[in-house]
Design a protein around this motif. Sequence first.
Motif, PDB file in Angstrom:
ATOM      1  N   MET A 194       3.166  -8.228  -4.792  1.00  0.00           N
ATOM      2  CA  MET A 194       3.262  -9.272  -5.928  1.00  0.00           C
ATOM      3  C   MET A 194       4.081  -8.614  -6.908  1.00  0.00           C
ATOM      4  O   MET A 194       3.946  -7.671  -7.083  1.00  0.00           O
ATOM      5  N   VAL A 195       4.971  -9.407  -7.554  1.00  0.00           N
ATOM      6  CA  VAL A 195       5.836  -9.072  -8.550  1.00  0.00           C
ATOM      7  C   VAL A 195       5.598  -9.875  -9.825  1.00  0.00           C
ATOM      8  O   VAL A 195       5.410 -10.978  -9.754  1.00  0.00           O
ATOM      9  N   GLY A 196       5.850  -9.518 -11.026  1.00  0.00           N
ATOM     10  CA  GLY A 196       5.728 -10.436 -12.203  1.00  0.00           C
ATOM     11  C   GLY A 196       6.468  -9.807 -13.440  1.00  0.00           C
ATOM     12  O   GLY A 196       7.627  -8.994 -13.289  1.00  0.00           O
ATOM     13  N   ARG A 197       5.856 -10.001 -14.583  1.00  0.00           N
ATOM     14  CA  ARG A 197       6.402  -9.876 -15.771  1.00  0.00           C
ATOM     15  C   ARG A 197       6.450  -8.289 -16.073  1.00  0.00           C
ATOM     16  O   ARG A 197       5.730  -7.307 -15.481  1.00  0.00           O
ATOM     17  N   SER A 198       7.571  -7.769 -16.866  1.00  0.00           N
ATOM     18  CA  SER A 198       7.700  -6.336 -17.306  1.00  0.00           C
ATOM     19  C   SER A 198       7.728  -5.345 -16.278  1.00  0.00           C
ATOM     20  O   SER A 198       7.052  -4.321 -16.108  1.00  0.00           O
ATOM     21  N   GLY A 199       8.586  -5.599 -15.177  1.00  0.00           N
ATOM     22  CA  GLY A 199       8.755  -4.612 -14.126  1.00  0.00           C
ATOM     23  C   GLY A 199       7.475  -4.595 -13.168  1.00  0.00           C
ATOM     24  O   GLY A 199       7.245  -3.554 -12.728  1.00  0.00           O
ATOM     25  N   GLY A 200       6.590  -5.422 -13.302  1.00  0.00           N
ATOM     26  CA  GLY A 200       5.317  -5.501 -12.686  1.00  0.00           C
ATOM     27  C   GLY A 200       5.473  -5.492 -11.035  1.00  0.00           C
ATOM     28  O   GLY A 200       6.067  -6.575 -10.757  1.00  0.00           O
ATOM     29  N   VAL A 201       5.016  -4.658 -10.199  1.00  0.00           N
ATOM     30  CA  VAL A 201       5.225  -4.702  -8.920  1.00  0.00           C
ATOM     31  C   VAL A 201       3.726  -4.131  -8.337  1.00  0.00           C
ATOM     32  O   VAL A 201       3.248  -3.161  -8.648  1.00  0.00           O
ATOM     33  N   SER A 202       2.946  -4.789  -7.526  1.00  0.00           N
ATOM     34  CA  SER A 202       1.734  -4.151  -6.931  1.00  0.00           C
ATOM     35  C   SER A 202       1.727  -4.273  -5.405  1.00  0.00           C
ATOM     36  O   SER A 202       2.235  -5.550  -5.094  1.00  0.00           O
ATOM     37  N   THR A 203       1.208  -3.679  -4.833  1.00  0.00           N
ATOM     38  CA  THR A 203       0.962  -3.954  -3.192  1.00  0.00           C
ATOM     39  C   THR A 203      -0.285  -3.623  -2.889  1.00  0.00           C
ATOM     40  O   THR A 203      -1.000  -3.030  -3.448  1.00  0.00           O
ATOM     41  N   ALA A 241      -9.403 -10.109  -6.480  1.00  0.00           N
ATOM     42  CA  ALA A 241      -9.093  -9.173  -7.462  1.00  0.00           C
ATOM     43  C   ALA A 241      -8.269  -9.841  -8.816  1.00  0.00           C
ATOM     44  O   ALA A 241      -7.789 -10.826  -8.730  1.00  0.00           O
ATOM     45  N   ALA A 242      -8.328  -8.924  -9.573  1.00  0.00           N
ATOM     46  CA  ALA A 242      -7.547  -9.219 -10.866  1.00  0.00           C
ATOM     47  C   ALA A 242      -7.164  -8.233 -11.822  1.00  0.00           C
ATOM     48  O   ALA A 242      -7.928  -7.310 -11.988  1.00  0.00           O
ATOM     49  N   VAL A 243      -5.889  -8.032 -11.789  1.00  0.00           N
ATOM     50  CA  VAL A 243      -5.167  -7.061 -12.578  1.00  0.00           C
ATOM     51  C   VAL A 243      -4.431  -7.689 -13.622  1.00  0.00           C
ATOM     52  O   VAL A 243      -3.997  -8.758 -13.627  1.00  0.00           O
ATOM     53  N   ALA A 244      -3.986  -6.815 -14.756  1.00  0.00           N
ATOM     54  CA  ALA A 244      -3.090  -7.157 -15.772  1.00  0.00           C
ATOM     55  C   ALA A 244      -1.593  -7.495 -15.129  1.00  0.00           C
ATOM     56  O   ALA A 244      -0.797  -6.465 -15.514  1.00  0.00           O
ATOM     57  N   LEU A 245      -1.296  -8.304 -14.499  1.00  0.00           N
ATOM     58  CA  LEU A 245      -0.073  -8.582 -13.973  1.00  0.00           C
ATOM     59  C   LEU A 245       0.318 -10.067 -14.108  1.00  0.00           C
ATOM     60  O   LEU A 245      -0.477 -10.820 -13.378  1.00  0.00           O
ATOM     61  N   GLU A 246       1.146 -10.639 -14.927  1.00  0.00           N
ATOM     62  CA  GLU A 246       1.544 -12.062 -14.993  1.00  0.00           C
ATOM     63  C   GLU A 246       2.478 -12.182 -13.545  1.00  0.00           C
ATOM     64  O   GLU A 246       3.612 -11.879 -13.681  1.00  0.00           O
TER      65      GLU A 246
END
Lengths: 290, 85
Positions: free
Chosen positions: A58-67, A40-45
């Motif tokens: 997964m966590v990253g820039r600008s408060g990004g969290v995806s599960t 997969a690929a989504v907009a999250l650094e």
Amino acid sequence: MLLGILNSQAAGGKQKIFVAGDTSGSRLTSPDGVTWTQTAAVALEINDAAFGAELYVMVGRSGGVSTSPDAITWTTRDIFTTADMEGIDFVNEVFILTGNDGILKTSTTGTGYTDRSTGTGSRLRCAAYGASVYVVCGDSGEMYTSTNLSSWTSRTSGFGSSGIFGVAFGAGLFVAVGQSGKITTSPDGTTWTSRTSNFSSSYHILEVAYSDGLFVAVGQNGGIVTSANGSSWTARTSQFGTDEINNVSGGDGLWVATGQGGKISSSTNGTSWTSRTSGTTSTIKGVTFG
Amino acid sequence: MTRYRFEIDTENAIRIWDDVNPNESDAPFMFQPDWPDLTPWEDSAQATDWAEVFIASLVDPESELVAGDSPDTHPALRPEPQEGE
């Protein structure tokens, strides 16, 4: 993608896999650390990854969290901040999320997060649990301990003003790593001992992990060092050349190191490392096993 | 400003305390039983010198010298700040 599905739904239960994420948002899976599939690929650094409570996070820039429960279908979570997230660790059945501006959040599910505060406004980067103590670390040598995740005590880390980039617990010891090749160890999170890392003081150690009786620490200039006891460290050849290694993860006798330019190396013993094809050229900062 | 004190025990192990948590039990934040590279301290004078340089480097984050990892590398020049992370 089919490979990931088959391995995630192996007969009798879920088969453990490596899951990695890069700075362009691509997610990769591997059953063995050798062959990698982009799922997969989504907009999250992506800056870090963890597995726990039957969920990849997964966590990253600008408060990004995806599960994701399967590393294929991902759900974005709102954690009510736009600060950059630096670290996610699953320890003692709790996810600990660390980030800029002193962000510290915890979750038992990976989906909803509770705000915690150490009192610092500095960037926090890493967390570990052992000896009935939680330890979180960050910039400027900041370190805090807690027994309940609610109240935190500032500790003097021995790093001085140098950043602490990773911490892990194993073999009865916390191991903290960071700026200028520093390593310190502690049995209780309070009293620390400085150790020689065999990293050049010109380079930072960016992460440390413990699995199967071995600490593996990785960092700049392709550096990998290993230790069975946390006190004595041996340099290994990583196959990264002079590129930066950003993360390392191990489990079930396998190790994976990831980093700059999408490079991945795998190992079955932490000593000998083999370069693998990841399929991405973006830096892979997040990798986990579960 | 944080204040530090240290002791050298009969086996030359170093213990260093600060006053960051004055209400806590009196556990040292640093215990250094040998050189960071595991070489035994030669004597209490060697351990004392390491502790003094280590504390000085904490008090002054821009001090030129830091405690070394071994007798051969002590004191060491403070590493130059690096880019990254």
